[in-house]
Every structure is written in C-alpha cells, then in structure tokens.
Design a protein around this motif. Sequence first.
Motif, short mmCIF file in Angstrom:
data_model
loop_
_atom_site.label_atom_id
_atom_site.label_comp_id
_atom_site.label_asym_id
_atom_site.label_seq_id
_atom_site.Cartn_x
_atom_site.Cartn_y
_atom_site.Cartn_z
N GLN A 248 0.87 -1.17 0.00
CA GLN A 248 0.00 0.00 0.00
C GLN A 248 0.91 1.23 0.00
O GLN A 248 2.06 1.17 0.40
N TRP A 249 0.36 2.33 -0.47
CA TRP A 249 1.13 3.58 -0.50
C TRP A 249 1.20 4.13 0.92
O TRP A 249 0.22 4.07 1.67
N SER A 250 2.33 4.70 1.29
CA SER A 250 2.47 5.30 2.62
C SER A 250 1.71 6.62 2.71
O SER A 250 1.31 7.04 3.78
N GLU B 46 4.60 0.58 1.12
CA GLU B 46 4.83 -0.24 2.30
C GLU B 46 4.48 -1.68 1.94
O GLU B 46 3.39 -1.94 1.45
N ILE B 47 5.40 -2.59 2.17
CA ILE B 47 5.13 -4.01 1.88
C ILE B 47 4.26 -4.57 3.00
O ILE B 47 4.59 -4.47 4.18
N ILE B 48 3.14 -5.15 2.60
CA ILE B 48 2.25 -5.82 3.55
C ILE B 48 2.66 -7.27 3.68
O ILE B 48 2.79 -7.82 4.75
N CYS B 49 2.91 -7.90 2.52
CA CYS B 49 3.20 -9.33 2.50
C CYS B 49 3.67 -9.72 1.10
O CYS B 49 3.24 -9.13 0.11
N ASN B 50 4.54 -10.71 1.01
CA ASN B 50 4.90 -11.31 -0.27
C ASN B 50 4.30 -12.70 -0.30
O ASN B 50 4.43 -13.46 0.67
N LEU B 51 3.62 -13.03 -1.41
CA LEU B 51 2.95 -14.32 -1.54
C LEU B 51 3.49 -15.08 -2.75
O LEU B 51 3.80 -14.48 -3.78
N THR B 52 3.56 -16.40 -2.61
CA THR B 52 4.00 -17.27 -3.71
C THR B 52 2.94 -18.35 -3.95
O THR B 52 1.93 -18.42 -3.26
N LYS B 53 3.25 -19.18 -4.89
CA LYS B 53 2.38 -20.32 -5.21
C LYS B 53 2.08 -21.14 -3.96
O LYS B 53 0.95 -21.61 -3.76
N ALA B 54 3.05 -21.30 -3.08
CA ALA B 54 2.89 -22.10 -1.86
C ALA B 54 1.80 -21.54 -0.94
O ALA B 54 1.23 -22.28 -0.14
N ASP B 55 1.50 -20.26 -1.07
CA ASP B 55 0.46 -19.64 -0.24
C ASP B 55 -0.94 -19.87 -0.81
O ASP B 55 -1.93 -19.47 -0.18
N GLY B 56 -1.03 -20.47 -1.99
CA GLY B 56 -2.33 -20.78 -2.56
C GLY B 56 -2.93 -19.68 -3.41
O GLY B 56 -4.10 -19.74 -3.77
N ILE B 57 -2.14 -18.65 -3.73
CA ILE B 57 -2.69 -17.55 -4.53
C ILE B 57 -3.07 -18.05 -5.92
O ILE B 57 -2.54 -19.04 -6.40
N GLY B 58 -3.99 -17.35 -6.54
CA GLY B 58 -4.44 -17.75 -7.87
C GLY B 58 -5.26 -16.66 -8.53
O GLY B 58 -5.47 -15.58 -7.97
N ILE B 59 -5.71 -16.96 -9.73
CA ILE B 59 -6.45 -15.99 -10.52
C ILE B 59 -7.67 -16.67 -11.14
O ILE B 59 -7.61 -17.85 -11.49
N GLN B 60 -8.76 -15.94 -11.23
CA GLN B 60 -9.94 -16.39 -11.95
C GLN B 60 -10.38 -15.28 -12.88
O GLN B 60 -10.30 -14.10 -12.53
N LYS B 61 -10.85 -15.68 -14.05
CA LYS B 61 -11.35 -14.73 -15.04
C LYS B 61 -12.83 -14.48 -14.77
O LYS B 61 -13.61 -15.40 -14.66
#
Length: 161
Positions: free
Chosen positions: A76-78, A87-102
């Motif tokens: 988010q912007w400071s 400001e970094i809130i969190c870094n997420l990868t595939k292991a975190d279960g993130i995904g995309i839907q159209k």
Amino acid sequence: MKTYVLTLSKVFPAYHRRKGEPTNFRAAFNAGQPFKKDADTFCEFPKLHTIRGNYELWEKRFEQIERGEAQLSIRQWSGKPYQSKQEIICNLTKADGIGIQKMVVAGCATIHPKFVGECSVNCKTLAHNDGLSEVDWRNWFDRYDLTEPLAVIHFTKFRYR
C-alpha cells in the motif's frame, strides 16, 4: 525471483462516495490470511481477493507464479498514490495458494458477475470477499470497463466454484 507488485488502496478514490476515507484494506487483507489469525486482525469483511482490469496481463504473471519464477508483493502507499513510498504488507507465492480467476460481467447496468466456465456469484458475496460492503463495491467499480474480462486475484486457496 521476479516480483509483481499489487497495491491496495489506503483510502477510497476521489470518484467514490466515501472519497478520502480509509479503506482498511490492510487489516481486511490480514484478516483473510490463514497465518494472521489473532485479535488484531478482526475485520467485518476479510479481503480474500482483489479485482483488477487487464486480465490477460495478470494471467501471464500468474503463469510465472505457478512455475515458481515469480511472487506477488502486496503493498500500500504510505501517503498519496504514486507520490509516496510503498509499504510491503506481505509477499505471496504459489505455496500460499494464490491464484487468478477470469470474471466477466453480464448486464453491465446491474453488474452480474460470472466466472468463465464456472459459476455465477452474487454481488454481495463478491463485495464482501473483496473487503467491501456491496454499496461501496458497486460504487468502486462504477468506472470500470465492465465489457472487458476482469482478473480476480485470490490471496488464499479460496476460489469461486
């Protein structure tokens, strides 16, 4: 590893009926994360996803994330967007279960979200999972081009079925 940045708004945009008020997206994001469960993360509408235009761009990015070549940095912007540090809130990868839907919208005047090849979902559920009330969500997307597919970027393993 490549990093794709996704910024969450700290305040409602100028065109929104609640312009300048806090969105509380950071707290809503944390409330939706399985690894952030404590009293400080309670939120009425946990933010399980965000919705963005330019589905094709996000689809390509998520192909790299799926291959383990990239991560998603939630920020988010400071202060004022594009004129302050992020400001970094969190870094997420595939292991975190993130995904995309159209998602496509049928009947743009009334907004009827539908996931391609999958289910329809009511606006209230979609809004709440996006961290907003239905009224605020509809007002937020009032200026989006709803004739183009949208990317629902999931921050957890949750998906619409």
